[in-house]
Write an enzyme that holds these catalytic residues in place. Structure first.
Site, mmCIF file in Angstrom:
data_model
loop_
_atom_site.group_PDB
_atom_site.id
_atom_site.type_symbol
_atom_site.label_atom_id
_atom_site.label_comp_id
_atom_site.label_asym_id
_atom_site.label_seq_id
_atom_site.Cartn_x
_atom_site.Cartn_y
_atom_site.Cartn_z
ATOM 1 N N ARG A 1 -2.353 -14.353 4.588
ATOM 2 C CA ARG A 1 -2.954 -13.558 5.680
ATOM 3 C C ARG A 1 -2.243 -13.822 7.007
ATOM 4 O O ARG A 1 -2.134 -12.922 7.839
ATOM 5 C CB ARG A 1 -4.457 -13.792 5.745
ATOM 6 C CG ARG A 1 -5.152 -13.100 4.555
ATOM 7 C CD ARG A 1 -6.660 -13.239 4.573
ATOM 8 N NE ARG A 1 -7.328 -12.460 5.584
ATOM 9 C CZ ARG A 1 -7.756 -11.206 5.436
ATOM 10 N NH1 ARG A 1 -7.536 -10.553 4.304
ATOM 11 N NH2 ARG A 1 -8.399 -10.589 6.399
ATOM 12 N N ASN B 1 -2.097 0.293 6.667
ATOM 13 C CA ASN B 1 -1.570 -0.960 7.221
ATOM 14 C C ASN B 1 -0.692 -1.756 6.258
ATOM 15 O O ASN B 1 -0.665 -2.978 6.302
ATOM 16 C CB ASN B 1 -2.710 -1.797 7.815
ATOM 17 C CG ASN B 1 -3.761 -2.170 6.791
ATOM 18 O OD1 ASN B 1 -3.640 -1.822 5.623
ATOM 19 N ND2 ASN B 1 -4.780 -2.878 7.220
ATOM 20 N N LYS C 1 0.825 -1.213 0.000
ATOM 21 C CA LYS C 1 0.000 0.000 0.000
ATOM 22 C C LYS C 1 0.861 1.266 0.000
ATOM 23 O O LYS C 1 2.074 1.218 0.278
ATOM 24 C CB LYS C 1 -0.936 -0.031 1.214
ATOM 25 C CG LYS C 1 -1.944 -1.203 1.171
ATOM 26 C CD LYS C 1 -2.945 -1.106 2.323
ATOM 27 C CE LYS C 1 -3.969 -2.229 2.255
ATOM 28 N NZ LYS C 1 -5.016 -2.078 3.308
ATOM 29 N N PHE D 1 -15.299 3.942 7.074
ATOM 30 C CA PHE D 1 -13.941 4.292 6.660
ATOM 31 C C PHE D 1 -13.738 4.228 5.143
ATOM 32 O O PHE D 1 -12.612 4.374 4.670
ATOM 33 C CB PHE D 1 -12.917 3.390 7.367
ATOM 34 C CG PHE D 1 -13.154 1.907 7.161
ATOM 35 C CD1 PHE D 1 -12.719 1.264 6.012
ATOM 36 C CD2 PHE D 1 -13.818 1.162 8.123
ATOM 37 C CE1 PHE D 1 -12.934 -0.091 5.818
ATOM 38 C CE2 PHE D 1 -14.041 -0.206 7.940
ATOM 39 C CZ PHE D 1 -13.591 -0.825 6.776
ATOM 40 N N GLU E 1 -9.640 -9.916 -7.781
ATOM 41 C CA GLU E 1 -8.669 -8.839 -7.562
ATOM 42 C C GLU E 1 -7.477 -8.948 -8.517
ATOM 43 O O GLU E 1 -6.992 -7.937 -9.039
ATOM 44 C CB GLU E 1 -8.213 -8.862 -6.097
ATOM 45 C CG GLU E 1 -9.343 -8.474 -5.150
ATOM 46 C CD GLU E 1 -9.059 -8.733 -3.680
ATOM 47 O OE1 GLU E 1 -9.950 -8.489 -2.864
ATOM 48 O OE2 GLU E 1 -7.938 -9.172 -3.340
ATOM 49 N N ARG F 1 2.522 -6.553 8.931
ATOM 50 C CA ARG F 1 1.842 -5.377 9.510
ATOM 51 C C ARG F 1 2.432 -4.988 10.867
ATOM 52 O O ARG F 1 2.505 -3.797 11.191
ATOM 53 C CB ARG F 1 0.335 -5.622 9.591
ATOM 54 C CG ARG F 1 -0.333 -5.494 8.209
ATOM 55 C CD ARG F 1 -1.758 -5.973 8.220
ATOM 56 N NE ARG F 1 -2.475 -5.592 7.005
ATOM 57 C CZ ARG F 1 -3.611 -6.165 6.626
ATOM 58 N NH1 ARG F 1 -4.150 -7.135 7.353
ATOM 59 N NH2 ARG F 1 -4.220 -5.777 5.514
ATOM 60 N N TYR G 1 -12.572 -1.623 -3.675
ATOM 61 C CA TYR G 1 -13.043 -1.811 -2.294
ATOM 62 C C TYR G 1 -14.558 -1.627 -2.178
ATOM 63 O O TYR G 1 -15.053 -1.296 -1.102
ATOM 64 C CB TYR G 1 -12.314 -0.851 -1.355
ATOM 65 C CG TYR G 1 -10.925 -1.319 -0.955
ATOM 66 C CD1 TYR G 1 -10.749 -2.419 -0.110
ATOM 67 C CD2 TYR G 1 -9.788 -0.662 -1.404
ATOM 68 C CE1 TYR G 1 -9.486 -2.851 0.266
ATOM 69 C CE2 TYR G 1 -8.504 -1.084 -1.028
ATOM 70 C CZ TYR G 1 -8.378 -2.179 -0.178
ATOM 71 O OH TYR G 1 -7.121 -2.606 0.202
ATOM 72 N N HIS H 1 -2.171 -5.316 1.468
ATOM 73 C CA HIS H 1 -3.473 -5.956 1.279
ATOM 74 C C HIS H 1 -3.247 -7.434 1.012
ATOM 75 O O HIS H 1 -2.267 -7.791 0.341
ATOM 76 C CB HIS H 1 -4.195 -5.335 0.070
ATOM 77 C CG HIS H 1 -5.358 -6.156 -0.402
ATOM 78 N ND1 HIS H 1 -6.589 -6.105 0.211
ATOM 79 C CD2 HIS H 1 -5.474 -7.075 -1.394
ATOM 80 C CE1 HIS H 1 -7.403 -6.952 -0.411
ATOM 81 N NE2 HIS H 1 -6.746 -7.555 -1.384
ATOM 82 N N THR I 1 -5.468 -6.930 10.693
ATOM 83 C CA THR I 1 -5.733 -5.640 10.042
ATOM 84 C C THR I 1 -5.165 -4.485 10.857
ATOM 85 O O THR I 1 -4.546 -3.566 10.299
ATOM 86 C CB THR I 1 -7.264 -5.445 9.886
ATOM 87 O OG1 THR I 1 -7.822 -6.606 9.260
ATOM 88 C CG2 THR I 1 -7.576 -4.210 9.071
HETATM 89 P P1 ATP Z 1 -7.105 -5.832 3.277
HETATM 90 O O1 ATP Z 1 -8.443 -6.138 2.632
HETATM 91 O O2 ATP Z 1 -6.561 -4.490 2.884
HETATM 92 O O3 ATP Z 1 -6.123 -6.953 3.117
HETATM 93 P P2 ATP Z 1 -8.156 -6.730 5.777
HETATM 94 O O4 ATP Z 1 -8.789 -7.827 4.983
HETATM 95 O O5 ATP Z 1 -7.251 -7.119 6.909
HETATM 96 O O6 ATP Z 1 -7.340 -5.754 4.843
HETATM 97 P P3 ATP Z 1 -10.695 -5.379 5.718
HETATM 98 O O7 ATP Z 1 -11.708 -5.564 6.779
HETATM 99 O O8 ATP Z 1 -10.882 -6.051 4.407
HETATM 100 O O9 ATP Z 1 -9.277 -5.771 6.352
HETATM 101 O O10 ATP Z 1 -10.522 -3.802 5.496
HETATM 102 C C1 ATP Z 1 -9.934 -3.316 4.314
HETATM 103 C C2 ATP Z 1 -9.040 -2.178 4.652
HETATM 104 O O11 ATP Z 1 -9.810 -1.086 5.128
HETATM 105 C C3 ATP Z 1 -8.038 -2.439 5.772
HETATM 106 O O12 ATP Z 1 -6.864 -3.087 5.341
HETATM 107 C C4 ATP Z 1 -7.721 -1.035 6.237
HETATM 108 O O13 ATP Z 1 -6.805 -0.394 5.339
HETATM 109 C C5 ATP Z 1 -9.082 -0.359 6.104
HETATM 110 N N1 ATP Z 1 -9.792 -0.413 7.377
HETATM 111 C C6 ATP Z 1 -10.405 -1.498 7.929
HETATM 112 N N2 ATP Z 1 -10.970 -1.206 9.103
HETATM 113 C C7 ATP Z 1 -10.721 0.115 9.302
HETATM 114 C C8 ATP Z 1 -11.036 1.032 10.337
HETATM 115 N N3 ATP Z 1 -11.738 0.656 11.408
HETATM 116 N N4 ATP Z 1 -10.611 2.311 10.208
HETATM 117 C C9 ATP Z 1 -9.906 2.711 9.119
HETATM 118 N N5 ATP Z 1 -9.578 1.886 8.094
HETATM 119 C C10 ATP Z 1 -9.962 0.616 8.194
HETATM 120 MG MG MG Z 2 -9.923 -7.453 3.238
#
Ligand code: ATP
Ligand code: MG
Length: 138
Positions: free
Chosen positions: A86, A113, A10, A58, A127, A103, A50, A116, A92
């Site tokens: 993962r 973070n 990212k 968010f 994706e 992370r 997304y 992805h 996350t």
């Molecule tokens: P990713 O999909 O990026 O691999 P993830 O699967 O761990 O991450 P998701 O729940 O899919 O988490 O959320 C997608 C992304 O949205 C997160 O990686 C983070 O960048 C952002 N995000 C998630 N929760 C929050 C939050 N509470 N506040 C701000 N940003 C958030």
């Molecule tokens: Mg995700």
């Protein structure tokens, strides 16, 4: 079960100079690179990528961040790729990420973070197809 996942390094991790270290961790964990590019997505493209999160509070912050600078996108191959990747990247929220995960080492906040990782085989395919055509895969 598919053996592929999709990742992005990212904008925060790119800006902070962590591309090399993160690719090294991916390599050391046994993932093979099928496709890779250094690119930047528009706000509109980030919104599409997304879309599943469009109702979340968010969403605006997330799509603005993901379009704020260049990223590295890649398709990775390994047995059990989605789950193992993962595990490699950690939770996350970096405050909850296990020691030694990407992370834990490189994320700065739950929003910014560092990486992805796809959450299912189905999404890994969607994706990967979002970023790469057939001629870009090896
Ligand atoms: P990713 O999909 O990026 O691999 P993830 O699967 O761990 O991450 P998701 O729940 O899919 O988490 O959320 C997608 C992304 O949205 C997160 O990686 C983070 O960048 C952002 N995000 C998630 N929760 C929050 C939050 N509470 N506040 C701000 N940003 C958030
Ligand atoms: Mg995700």
């Amino acid at each position: 079960m598919s053996n592929r996942t999709f990742t992005m390094i990212k904008p925060d991790a790119v800006k902070n100079g962590h591309i090399g270290n993160i690719l090294q961790m991916i390599n050391a964990a046994g993932f093979r690179i099928i496709a890779m590019k250094y690119t930047r997505i528009s706000l509109e493209q980030a919104g599409k990528f997304y879309e599943v999160h469009s109702a979340r509070p968010f969403y605006g912050e997330l799509t603005e961040f993901m379009s704020s600078g260049p990223i590295v996108a890649a398709i990775l191959e390994k047995d059990n790729a989605v789950a193992d990747f993962r595990t490699l990247i950690g939770a996350t929220n970096p405050a909850e990420a296990a020691e030694g995960t990407v992370r834990k080492l490189y994320a700065t906040s739950i929003g910014e973070n560092a990486v992805h990782g796809s959450d299912s085989d189905e999404n890994a395919k969607i994706e990967g197809d979002f970023f790469f055509n057939g001629l870009e895969r090896f």
